[in-house]
Design a protein around this motif. Sequence first.
Motif, PDB file in Angstrom:
ATOM      1  N   TYR A 110      -6.509   9.149  -0.166  1.00  0.00           N
ATOM      2  CA  TYR A 110      -6.665   7.955  -0.993  1.00  0.00           C
ATOM      3  C   TYR A 110      -7.287   6.829  -0.184  1.00  0.00           C
ATOM      4  CZ  TYR A 110      -3.365  10.437  -4.003  1.00  0.00           C
ATOM      5  OH  TYR A 110      -2.744  11.379  -4.788  1.00  0.00           O
ATOM      6  N   LEU A 122      -0.989   3.265  -6.057  1.00  0.00           N
ATOM      7  CA  LEU A 122      -2.350   3.791  -5.984  1.00  0.00           C
ATOM      8  C   LEU A 122      -3.098   3.697  -7.302  1.00  0.00           C
ATOM      9  CD1 LEU A 122      -1.461   7.022  -3.981  1.00  0.00           C
ATOM     10  CD2 LEU A 122      -2.528   4.978  -3.052  1.00  0.00           C
ATOM     11  N   ASN A 128      -8.819   5.741  -6.713  1.00  0.00           N
ATOM     12  CA  ASN A 128      -7.601   6.502  -6.418  1.00  0.00           C
ATOM     13  C   ASN A 128      -7.097   7.231  -7.658  1.00  0.00           C
ATOM     14  OD1 ASN A 128      -7.498   5.907  -3.702  1.00  0.00           O
ATOM     15  ND2 ASN A 128      -6.117   4.161  -3.942  1.00  0.00           N
ATOM     16  N   HIS A 190      -4.121  -2.994  -4.190  1.00  0.00           N
ATOM     17  CA  HIS A 190      -5.033  -1.946  -4.630  1.00  0.00           C
ATOM     18  C   HIS A 190      -5.985  -2.446  -5.711  1.00  0.00           C
ATOM     19  CE1 HIS A 190      -4.038   1.652  -2.427  1.00  0.00           C
ATOM     20  NE2 HIS A 190      -2.754   1.450  -2.619  1.00  0.00           N
TER      21      HIS A 190
END
Length: 283
Positions: A110, A122, A128, A190
């Motif tokens: 990832y 994620l 991802n 993220h």
Amino acid sequence: MQRPGLSFFFVLFLVVLGSGCSEQPRGDILVVSILPLALITKEISGQDFTVIVLEGNTDPHHYAPTVAARRQLESAALIIWMGPQLESTLARQLRQSTEHTLELIAEGDYEYSGTSPQDPHLWLRPRNAAAMAAKIAERLTALKPQHAARYRQRARDFSSRMATFQKVLERTLVAHKDTYIVTRHAAYGHFFGPAGILLHSLSNLNNDSHGAKTLLQLPTGIDGCLFGEIPSNSRDHQTAVHLGLRYQTLDSLGQQLPVDANYRQLIEQLLTDSRSCFEPGFM
């Protein structure tokens, strides 16, 4: 009173047999821990499986399965979850189910640029999500090898869409690279990180608050945004007022999405809500 004949018992047998056959076989049930994973899984599995979301609107960091949820876990052909880094309580329940589980964080491969390498959220990064879709496709292939080609093709198509979408997302967010941002939860690295946006979080990756000391260390009077979790609450609003920031909630788990939403809509809603704070009057 006349005693029932053989025909009565034969009909009764057929009714019982029919009711038993209406139960879905184990091989058709996928249990996923959180809604974002369900959105990804549905795009790969299509109509071949029934996808059940285990945790609903519960904080995954502290979710403990109910008796009904444990029955769902026992009936699943595959249990798809992030891993103990996100779902530490659920991990204890799954210790005996490793044969039928897909622990996505443990699969690796990832991207973590712009966030902590320990960040388990994620699904907030489309690239991802594409990597997770590929891993899900391979496990579905093992369950139904006769449909391997369709699962792998769906994963490739999803990956292509997410690669393009990630670029669009980053181009939109990079315009706000210098905006001062405070988040109630550390998960959003993220989402914002790939665009080079620095976050100041009021909690750690387990959603545990840092306390008053962290708040006192933050500067005040700087133009920017405080992003809290849904639902909106007076504590976060008061914190935003204290820091002189605009306040906006974000829905990282898709709790407020329509029932027929897909994964892209989850991220698009996060982008829309973010821009409504970055750009007052955007909505």
